[in-house]
Design a protein around this motif. Structure first.
Motif, PDB file in Angstrom:
ATOM      1  N   LEU A 249       2.657 -52.736   7.598  1.00 38.08           N
ATOM      2  CA  LEU A 249       2.000 -52.244   9.027  1.00 38.08           C
ATOM      3  C   LEU A 249       2.159 -50.852   9.130  1.00 38.08           C
ATOM      4  CD1 LEU A 249       2.532 -54.757  11.532  1.00 38.08           C
ATOM      5  CD2 LEU A 249       0.269 -54.163  10.768  1.00 38.08           C
ATOM      6  N   PHE A 250       3.343 -50.233   8.384  1.00 35.81           N
ATOM      7  CA  PHE A 250       3.640 -48.852   8.420  1.00 35.81           C
ATOM      8  C   PHE A 250       2.713 -48.049   7.214  1.00 35.81           C
ATOM      9  CE2 PHE A 250       6.584 -45.259   7.396  1.00 35.81           C
ATOM     10  CZ  PHE A 250       6.391 -44.447   8.528  1.00 35.81           C
ATOM     11  N   ALA A 251       2.558 -48.711   6.167  1.00 35.57           N
ATOM     12  CA  ALA A 251       1.818 -48.420   4.996  1.00 35.57           C
ATOM     13  C   ALA A 251       0.379 -48.088   5.551  1.00 35.57           C
ATOM     14  CB  ALA A 251       1.735 -49.293   3.608  1.00 35.57           C
ATOM     15  N   TYR A 252      -0.226 -49.246   6.306  1.00 35.74           N
ATOM     16  CA  TYR A 252      -1.352 -49.208   6.850  1.00 35.74           C
ATOM     17  C   TYR A 252      -1.527 -47.810   7.890  1.00 35.74           C
ATOM     18  CZ  TYR A 252      -5.733 -50.240   9.552  1.00 35.74           C
ATOM     19  OH  TYR A 252      -6.824 -50.323  10.164  1.00 35.74           O
ATOM     20  N   ARG A 253      -0.493 -47.716   8.671  1.00 35.92           N
ATOM     21  CA  ARG A 253      -0.761 -46.720   9.548  1.00 35.92           C
ATOM     22  C   ARG A 253      -0.715 -45.391   8.916  1.00 35.92           C
ATOM     23  NH1 ARG A 253      -2.237 -43.992  13.556  1.00 35.92           N
ATOM     24  NH2 ARG A 253      -1.019 -42.882  14.713  1.00 35.92           N
ATOM     25  N   LYS A 254       0.017 -45.189   7.527  1.00 35.60           N
ATOM     26  CA  LYS A 254       0.242 -44.045   6.919  1.00 35.60           C
ATOM     27  C   LYS A 254      -1.333 -43.739   6.255  1.00 35.60           C
ATOM     28  CE  LYS A 254       4.344 -42.191   6.877  1.00 35.60           C
ATOM     29  NZ  LYS A 254       4.769 -40.738   6.917  1.00 35.60           N
ATOM     30  N   VAL A 255      -1.871 -44.757   5.768  1.00 39.55           N
ATOM     31  CA  VAL A 255      -3.472 -44.639   5.384  1.00 39.55           C
ATOM     32  C   VAL A 255      -4.418 -44.268   6.315  1.00 39.55           C
ATOM     33  CG1 VAL A 255      -5.255 -45.949   4.288  1.00 39.55           C
ATOM     34  CG2 VAL A 255      -2.892 -46.283   3.341  1.00 39.55           C
ATOM     35  N   THR A 256      -4.023 -44.777   7.593  1.00 38.38           N
ATOM     36  CA  THR A 256      -5.041 -44.381   8.702  1.00 38.38           C
ATOM     37  C   THR A 256      -4.789 -42.711   8.864  1.00 38.38           C
ATOM     38  OG1 THR A 256      -4.914 -46.479   9.573  1.00 38.38           O
ATOM     39  CG2 THR A 256      -5.613 -44.567  11.124  1.00 38.38           C
ATOM     40  N   LEU A 257      -3.412 -42.465   8.967  1.00 39.03           N
ATOM     41  CA  LEU A 257      -3.429 -40.855   9.284  1.00 39.03           C
ATOM     42  C   LEU A 257      -3.802 -39.919   8.093  1.00 39.03           C
ATOM     43  CD1 LEU A 257       0.367 -41.126  10.771  1.00 39.03           C
ATOM     44  CD2 LEU A 257      -1.709 -40.546  11.993  1.00 39.03           C
ATOM     45  N   ALA A 258      -3.649 -40.347   6.642  1.00 38.62           N
ATOM     46  CA  ALA A 258      -4.004 -39.621   5.728  1.00 38.62           C
ATOM     47  C   ALA A 258      -5.728 -39.335   5.748  1.00 38.62           C
ATOM     48  CB  ALA A 258      -3.685 -39.947   4.387  1.00 38.62           C
ATOM     49  N   THR A 259      -6.182 -40.624   6.042  1.00 38.34           N
ATOM     50  CA  THR A 259      -7.706 -40.486   6.084  1.00 38.34           C
ATOM     51  C   THR A 259      -8.238 -39.627   7.272  1.00 38.34           C
ATOM     52  OG1 THR A 259      -7.819 -42.774   5.445  1.00 38.34           O
ATOM     53  CG2 THR A 259      -9.902 -42.053   6.189  1.00 38.34           C
ATOM     54  N   ARG A 260      -7.749 -39.537   8.365  1.00 37.63           N
ATOM     55  CA  ARG A 260      -8.061 -38.894   9.348  1.00 37.63           C
ATOM     56  C   ARG A 260      -7.718 -37.233   9.340  1.00 37.63           C
ATOM     57  NH1 ARG A 260      -9.800 -38.059  14.286  1.00 37.63           N
ATOM     58  NH2 ARG A 260      -8.561 -36.434  15.621  1.00 37.63           N
ATOM     59  N   THR A 261      -6.511 -37.088   8.311  1.00 38.33           N
ATOM     60  CA  THR A 261      -6.288 -35.878   7.906  1.00 38.33           C
ATOM     61  C   THR A 261      -7.350 -35.068   7.100  1.00 38.33           C
ATOM     62  OG1 THR A 261      -3.861 -36.116   8.106  1.00 38.33           O
ATOM     63  CG2 THR A 261      -4.396 -34.384   6.896  1.00 38.33           C
ATOM     64  N   ILE A 262      -7.859 -35.882   6.074  1.00 34.22           N
ATOM     65  CA  ILE A 262      -8.812 -35.415   5.222  1.00 34.22           C
ATOM     66  C   ILE A 262     -10.105 -35.107   5.943  1.00 34.22           C
ATOM     67  CG2 ILE A 262     -10.431 -36.225   3.235  1.00 34.22           C
ATOM     68  CD1 ILE A 262      -8.186 -38.061   2.405  1.00 34.22           C
ATOM     69  N   SER A 263     -10.738 -35.868   7.029  1.00 35.59           N
ATOM     70  CA  SER A 263     -11.855 -35.693   7.618  1.00 35.59           C
ATOM     71  C   SER A 263     -11.464 -34.672   8.570  1.00 35.59           C
ATOM     72  CB  SER A 263     -12.108 -36.958   8.612  1.00 35.59           C
ATOM     73  OG  SER A 263     -12.893 -37.889   7.692  1.00 35.59           O
ATOM     74  N   ASP A 264     -10.448 -34.373   9.159  1.00 38.65           N
ATOM     75  CA  ASP A 264     -10.095 -33.295  10.259  1.00 38.65           C
ATOM     76  C   ASP A 264     -10.101 -31.883   9.530  1.00 38.65           C
ATOM     77  OD1 ASP A 264      -9.706 -32.265  12.689  1.00 38.65           O
ATOM     78  OD2 ASP A 264      -7.336 -32.209  12.316  1.00 38.65           O
ATOM     79  N   LEU A 265      -9.402 -31.915   8.570  1.00 34.06           N
ATOM     80  CA  LEU A 265      -9.417 -30.757   7.828  1.00 34.06           C
ATOM     81  C   LEU A 265     -10.721 -30.145   7.116  1.00 34.06           C
ATOM     82  CD1 LEU A 265      -5.825 -30.828   5.926  1.00 34.06           C
ATOM     83  CD2 LEU A 265      -6.391 -29.563   8.063  1.00 34.06           C
ATOM     84  N   THR A 266     -11.300 -31.156   6.872  1.00 38.25           N
ATOM     85  CA  THR A 266     -12.836 -30.941   5.847  1.00 38.25           C
ATOM     86  C   THR A 266     -13.605 -30.392   7.109  1.00 38.25           C
ATOM     87  OG1 THR A 266     -12.436 -32.341   4.104  1.00 38.25           O
ATOM     88  CG2 THR A 266     -14.345 -31.638   4.346  1.00 38.25           C
ATOM     89  N   SER A 267     -13.521 -31.040   8.183  1.00 30.36           N
ATOM     90  CA  SER A 267     -14.639 -30.690   9.044  1.00 30.36           C
ATOM     91  C   SER A 267     -14.599 -29.445   9.726  1.00 30.36           C
ATOM     92  CB  SER A 267     -14.808 -31.985  10.290  1.00 30.36           C
ATOM     93  OG  SER A 267     -13.390 -31.785  11.203  1.00 30.36           O
ATOM     94  N   ARG A 268     -13.421 -28.743   9.573  1.00 25.97           N
ATOM     95  CA  ARG A 268     -13.150 -27.317  10.073  1.00 25.97           C
ATOM     96  C   ARG A 268     -14.004 -26.044   9.377  1.00 25.97           C
ATOM     97  NH1 ARG A 268      -8.132 -27.499  13.339  1.00 25.97           N
ATOM     98  NH2 ARG A 268      -7.477 -29.608  13.777  1.00 25.97           N
ATOM     99  N   PHE A 269     -14.260 -26.327   8.229  1.00 32.94           N
ATOM    100  CA  PHE A 269     -14.750 -25.253   7.264  1.00 32.94           C
ATOM    101  C   PHE A 269     -16.545 -25.342   7.548  1.00 32.94           C
ATOM    102  CE2 PHE A 269     -11.190 -26.435   4.946  1.00 32.94           C
ATOM    103  CZ  PHE A 269     -10.738 -25.264   4.193  1.00 32.94           C
ATOM    104  N   THR A 270     -16.992 -24.324   7.261  1.00 26.27           N
ATOM    105  CA  THR A 270     -18.244 -23.922   7.198  1.00 26.27           C
ATOM    106  C   THR A 270     -18.792 -23.945   5.782  1.00 26.27           C
ATOM    107  OG1 THR A 270     -17.968 -21.467   7.115  1.00 26.27           O
ATOM    108  CG2 THR A 270     -18.365 -22.630   9.173  1.00 26.27           C
ATOM    109  N   LYS A 271     -17.850 -23.647   4.763  1.00 30.67           N
ATOM    110  CA  LYS A 271     -18.237 -23.610   3.305  1.00 30.67           C
ATOM    111  C   LYS A 271     -17.046 -23.913   2.645  1.00 30.67           C
ATOM    112  CE  LYS A 271     -19.290 -19.476   1.998  1.00 30.67           C
ATOM    113  NZ  LYS A 271     -19.773 -18.140   1.410  1.00 30.67           N
ATOM    114  N   VAL A 272     -17.054 -24.803   1.544  1.00 34.26           N
ATOM    115  CA  VAL A 272     -15.949 -25.441   0.768  1.00 34.26           C
ATOM    116  C   VAL A 272     -16.320 -25.065  -0.596  1.00 34.26           C
ATOM    117  CG1 VAL A 272     -15.056 -26.829   2.366  1.00 34.26           C
ATOM    118  CG2 VAL A 272     -16.596 -27.747   0.822  1.00 34.26           C
ATOM    119  N   SER A 273     -15.107 -25.083  -1.372  1.00 38.94           N
ATOM    120  CA  SER A 273     -15.280 -25.032  -2.866  1.00 38.94           C
ATOM    121  C   SER A 273     -14.440 -26.310  -3.042  1.00 38.94           C
ATOM    122  CB  SER A 273     -14.501 -23.900  -3.217  1.00 38.94           C
ATOM    123  OG  SER A 273     -13.316 -23.879  -3.517  1.00 38.94           O
TER     124      SER A 273
END
Length: 185
Positions: free
Chosen positions: A49-73
């Protein structure tokens, strides 16, 4: 003589039946395997369950950080994916297959991959069709989709249970613009 032998044996059996000195040891011997199984099972369940929680947090981190950009490389996306691997700690980052993609929805509601980047897996093919939930298909919009497939291996009794995949997907809209441009110039 035989009668005396039977009487003596009957007396010994009666004493053995009434003797309670070893009862606690026998009860303990029956209880220990069951309690050990409950302890190990509880530990493995909480770890999964803790591993599942970590996967959920990491997935949200990817989306959250990427969605803040207007242009990425590709370099920016690699930094985001590497940072998201740190969220997986103490679990092995090499067991997490991560992708981040932008999905464009045209006027007809068809959703295709605009760009994609993968870590420990291949990226999604550009212009391939991506299946989105119907409620997310707003015409002429773009969405950021992050996905992680983590191969969880139990620490105890892994030969019995084997590894299994923990999958998570997060969908977000770009925050600072209508779409995020992939710029590798």
């Amino acid at each position: 003589m035989i009668r005396a032998a039977f009487a003596s044996t009957r007396l010994r059996l009666a004493r053995f039946r009434d003797d309670e000195r070893g009862v606690a040891l026998i009860e303990f011997a029956f209880a220990v395997p069951i309690l050990t199984l409950l302890f190990v099972g509880g530990y493995q369940l909480s770890d999964a369950l803790f591993a599942y929680r970590k996967v959920t947090l990491a997935t949200r981190t990817i989306s959250d950080l990427t969605s803040r950009f207007t242009k990425v490389s590709d370099v920016d996306l690699d930094i985001i994916l590497n940072a998201s691997q740190q969220v997986m700690s103490p679990y092995s980052p090499s067991a997490a297959a991560m992708t981040v993609s932008q999905i464009d929805i045209d006027a007809g509601g068809k959703s295709t991959v605009s760009w994609s980047r993968g870590k420990n897996t291949s990226k999604l093919a550009t212009n391939s069709v991506f299946d989105l939930p119907a409620a997310m298909k707003q015409p002429n919009t773009s969405l950021i989709v992050s996905q992680i497939v983590y191969t969880y291996r139990p620490g105890i009794a892994s030969n019995v249970f084997g590894a299994f995949a923990i999958k998570e997907q997060m969908i977000m809209s770009p925050r600072a613009s209508q779409t995020i441009v992939l710029d590798n110039t």
